[in-house]
Design an enzyme around this catalytic site. Sequence first.
Site, PDB file in Angstrom:
ATOM      1  N   ASP A  35      15.964 -46.407  94.965  1.00 48.23           N
ATOM      2  CA  ASP A  35      16.934 -45.749  95.842  1.00 48.23           C
ATOM      3  C   ASP A  35      17.441 -44.470  95.214  1.00 48.23           C
ATOM      4  OD1 ASP A  35      17.035 -47.579  97.824  1.00 48.23           O
ATOM      5  OD2 ASP A  35      18.835 -48.610  97.114  1.00 48.23           O
ATOM      6  N   LYS A  57      17.617 -43.158 100.541  1.00 46.97           N
ATOM      7  CA  LYS A  57      18.177 -42.842 101.843  1.00 46.97           C
ATOM      8  C   LYS A  57      19.351 -41.913 101.630  1.00 46.97           C
ATOM      9  CE  LYS A  57      18.226 -47.245 102.327  1.00 46.97           C
ATOM     10  NZ  LYS A  57      18.609 -48.599 102.725  1.00 46.97           N
ATOM     11  N   MET A 168      31.645 -45.736  99.855  1.00 44.60           N
ATOM     12  CA  MET A 168      31.133 -45.091 101.071  1.00 44.60           C
ATOM     13  C   MET A 168      32.285 -44.652 101.974  1.00 44.60           C
ATOM     14  SD  MET A 168      27.940 -47.626 101.948  1.00 44.60           S
ATOM     15  CE  MET A 168      28.841 -49.159 101.803  1.00 44.60           C
TER      16      MET A 168
HETATM   17  N1  SAH Z   1      25.396 -51.542  95.198  1.00 40.84           N
HETATM   18  C1  SAH Z   1      26.156 -50.369  94.827  1.00 40.84           C
HETATM   19  C2  SAH Z   1      26.940 -49.769  95.988  1.00 40.84           C
HETATM   20  C3  SAH Z   1      26.062 -49.289  97.126  1.00 40.84           C
HETATM   21  S1  SAH Z   1      26.998 -48.476  98.378  1.00 40.84           S
HETATM   22  C4  SAH Z   1      27.075 -50.728  93.660  1.00 40.84           C
HETATM   23  O1  SAH Z   1      27.254 -51.919  93.355  1.00 40.84           O
HETATM   24  O2  SAH Z   1      27.577 -49.802  93.011  1.00 40.84           O
HETATM   25  C5  SAH Z   1      26.919 -46.795  97.835  1.00 40.84           C
HETATM   26  C6  SAH Z   1      28.294 -46.314  97.412  1.00 40.84           C
HETATM   27  O3  SAH Z   1      28.560 -46.699  96.066  1.00 40.84           O
HETATM   28  C7  SAH Z   1      28.461 -44.805  97.408  1.00 40.84           C
HETATM   29  O4  SAH Z   1      28.729 -44.284  98.694  1.00 40.84           O
HETATM   30  C8  SAH Z   1      29.655 -44.655  96.493  1.00 40.84           C
HETATM   31  O5  SAH Z   1      30.848 -45.028  97.164  1.00 40.84           O
HETATM   32  C9  SAH Z   1      29.378 -45.717  95.464  1.00 40.84           C
HETATM   33  N2  SAH Z   1      28.690 -45.202  94.255  1.00 40.84           N
HETATM   34  C10 SAH Z   1      27.555 -45.692  93.719  1.00 40.84           C
HETATM   35  N3  SAH Z   1      27.251 -45.055  92.570  1.00 40.84           N
HETATM   36  C11 SAH Z   1      28.233 -44.137  92.381  1.00 40.84           C
HETATM   37  C12 SAH Z   1      28.521 -43.173  91.368  1.00 40.84           C
HETATM   38  N4  SAH Z   1      27.717 -43.014  90.303  1.00 40.84           N
HETATM   39  N5  SAH Z   1      29.624 -42.406  91.498  1.00 40.84           N
HETATM   40  C13 SAH Z   1      30.459 -42.542  92.550  1.00 40.84           C
HETATM   41  N6  SAH Z   1      30.244 -43.438  93.536  1.00 40.84           N
HETATM   42  C14 SAH Z   1      29.160 -44.231  93.446  1.00 40.84           C
END
Ligand code: SAH
Length: 255
Positions: A35, A57, A168
């Site tokens: 991803d 995506k 998100m």
């Molecule tokens: N499974 C992932 C979340 C997926 S949803 C987890 O556990 O982290 C995707 C959202 O995660 C993004 O829109 C943002 O809100 C957050 N996100 C993921 N990585 C990030 C990062 N390095 N910095 C800031 N937000 C992050």
Amino acid sequence: MTGRVTLVGGGPGPVELLTLAAVRALADADVVLFDRLAPHDELAELAPHAELVDVGKRPGHHVVGQEGIEALMVRRALEGAHVVRLKGGDPYVFGRGGEEVLACAAAGVPVRVIPGVTSAIAVPGSVGIPVTHREVSRMVTVVSGHAPLSETELEHLAGLGSTIVILMGVSNLPSITAGLARHGLGADTPTAVIERGFAAEQRTVVTTLGAAFWDASAAGVGSPAVIVIGEVVRLADQGVATARAVLDDAASVPG
Ligand code: SAH
């Protein structure tokens, strides 16, 4: 012979935050489906025998849809490959990991899930915000801001007294902050928006619930970002003096 699928939580970005199990799965992979938010810069070294497929995506630009990803994952495993599905953060935190496990099970493909460091906790932590802190917050609620929250959800969230972590949530920031305020969460509640946690371009806006939308807009904050709402934000990288002040305030709250 049927291969297998390993769903791997890749953590919030840096390769150092992959687990040992993740590194081992990658080293053994024949195919890696990754991803946009999964750590992918060093995949060639981490998965030296694997074909690397970007199924990333971007909001509004579906490179390969969810069904396409599941179909590809299952097909390659049925052909005999060890397929690693590398995802950002933890596979089960807004990562559609459950759906992918079910797709494998339905196709008779063995599947294993390796947890990952979730951005919901690690990104606030990276700027000194502990999502819980003794005597300040004993709850943390992780919310998807992808779709607008209902009035009931906003009401309960506002009344809970929990640290609120929103993933998100950049596009819905105005409706979420206004909704929480409408249901009684104070406009002065400390709020942080952390954009691109762990990346060189990381930016943090520390503000209040009432001003969050304006301050984030003025700074041009975009996705991906983690939003944190609650008193713990005041502990951000401020050292012991602020922590003490926050604890003193918390102690003086009646009840
Ligand atoms: N499974 C992932 C979340 C997926 S949803 C987890 O556990 O982290 C995707 C959202 O995660 C993004 O829109 C943002 O809100 C957050 N996100 C993921 N990585 C990030 C990062 N390095 N910095 C800031 N937000 C992050």
